[in-house]
Scaffold this active site. Structure first.
Site, short mmCIF file in Angstrom:
data_model
loop_
_atom_site.label_atom_id
_atom_site.label_comp_id
_atom_site.label_asym_id
_atom_site.label_seq_id
_atom_site.Cartn_x
_atom_site.Cartn_y
_atom_site.Cartn_z
N ASN A 47 43.93 46.97 42.32
CA ASN A 47 45.33 47.34 42.28
C ASN A 47 45.41 48.86 42.08
OD1 ASN A 47 48.27 47.18 41.76
ND2 ASN A 47 47.84 45.00 41.57
N HIS A 77 29.84 61.57 28.20
CA HIS A 77 29.48 62.97 27.99
C HIS A 77 28.71 63.07 26.69
CE1 HIS A 77 31.63 65.23 31.17
NE2 HIS A 77 32.33 64.10 31.23
N THR A 133 32.58 46.41 25.60
CA THR A 133 31.46 47.20 25.13
C THR A 133 30.15 46.43 25.13
OG1 THR A 133 31.87 46.59 22.82
CG2 THR A 133 32.95 48.60 23.64
N LYS A 134 30.24 45.09 25.32
CA LYS A 134 29.06 44.22 25.30
C LYS A 134 29.15 43.23 26.44
CE LYS A 134 28.45 44.61 20.35
NZ LYS A 134 28.49 43.96 19.06
N ARG A 148 36.15 40.40 22.69
CA ARG A 148 35.41 39.28 22.11
C ARG A 148 35.79 38.01 22.85
NH1 ARG A 148 38.81 36.28 19.25
NH2 ARG A 148 40.72 37.21 18.46
N LYS A 151 37.80 32.22 24.76
CA LYS A 151 37.69 30.85 25.25
C LYS A 151 36.53 30.75 26.22
CE LYS A 151 40.62 27.39 27.49
NZ LYS A 151 41.97 27.11 28.01
#
Length: 154
Positions: A47, A77, A133-134, A148, A151
Site C-alpha cells: 500500500n 546506524h 524485533t524477534k 508479541r 494468537k
C-alpha cells in the site's frame, strides 16, 4: 517512488504498489561497501508509504500484503553501545544484525516496523503499529511494541 540500485532488487510477477514507495539497496555508505539483496516474490501488494532499506538481505515471499506506512530494514546506524555514542548517528557505520525474511502469505498491518535479523513465518499476521524485533512463528498473530504473540492460528 524511489528505487536505489535496482540491480540488487528482484521483483516477481503480479507486484503492485501505491504511491510513496521507497526501496533502497545500499552498496556503499561512506567508505563501507555492501552487497545487498532484495527479493520480492509473486503477487505481493504494497500500500502507500512503504520504506525498505537493505545492506544485507531482505526476502519477501509470495502473496504478502503490506498496509500503509511500513518500515523494513536489515540495518541500523551503528551498533548499540557506548562507543557509537561518540559519533553522530549520520556518521556511524551501518551495521546489520542479519537479514529480514518474510515468508509466504503474510499480512502486515498499518504502521508496522520490522527490524534487522527477523524471520516472519508463513501465514503470520502482524497487527497495526507493531514493532517486530524477534522472529514470528508461522500461523501466528502478533502485535504490540515490541511485538508479541497474541494468537496461534493452527
Amino acid at each position: 517512488m524511489i528505487i536505489k540500485n535496482p540491480k540488487y532488487i528482484s521483483i516477481g510477477n503480479g507486484f503492485a504498489a501505491m504511491y510513496n514507495l521507497r526501496i533502497e539497496a545500499w552498496d556503499k555508505y561512506g567508505e563501507q561497501k555492501f552487497f545487498p539483496e532484495i527479493y520480492i516474490g509473486n503477487n505481493v501488494v504494497f500500500n502507500t508509504d512503504v520504506h525498505i532499506g537493505c545492506i544485507n538481505k531482505i526476502f519477501i515471499g509470495d502473496n504478502v500484503l503490506l498496509a500503509s506506512r511500513i518500515y523494513i530494514s536489515d540495518h541500523s546506524h551503528g551498533e548499540v553501545n557506548s562507543e557509537a555514542l561518540k559519533v553522530a548517528p549520520v556518521h556511524r557505520k551501518l551495521y546489520s544484525k542479519g537479514p529480514v525474511i518474510i515468508e509466504n502469505n503474510v499480512w502486515i498491518g498499518e504502521n508496522v516496523s520490522i527490524l534487522p535479523g527477523v524471520k516472519i513465518g508463513s501465514n503470520a499476521i502482524i497487527g497495526a503499529n507493531a514493532v517486530v524485533t524477534k522472529d514470528v512463528p508461522a500461523n501466528s498473530v502478533v502485535g504490540g511494541n515490541p511485538a508479541r504473540i497474541i494468537k496461534v492460528l493452527v
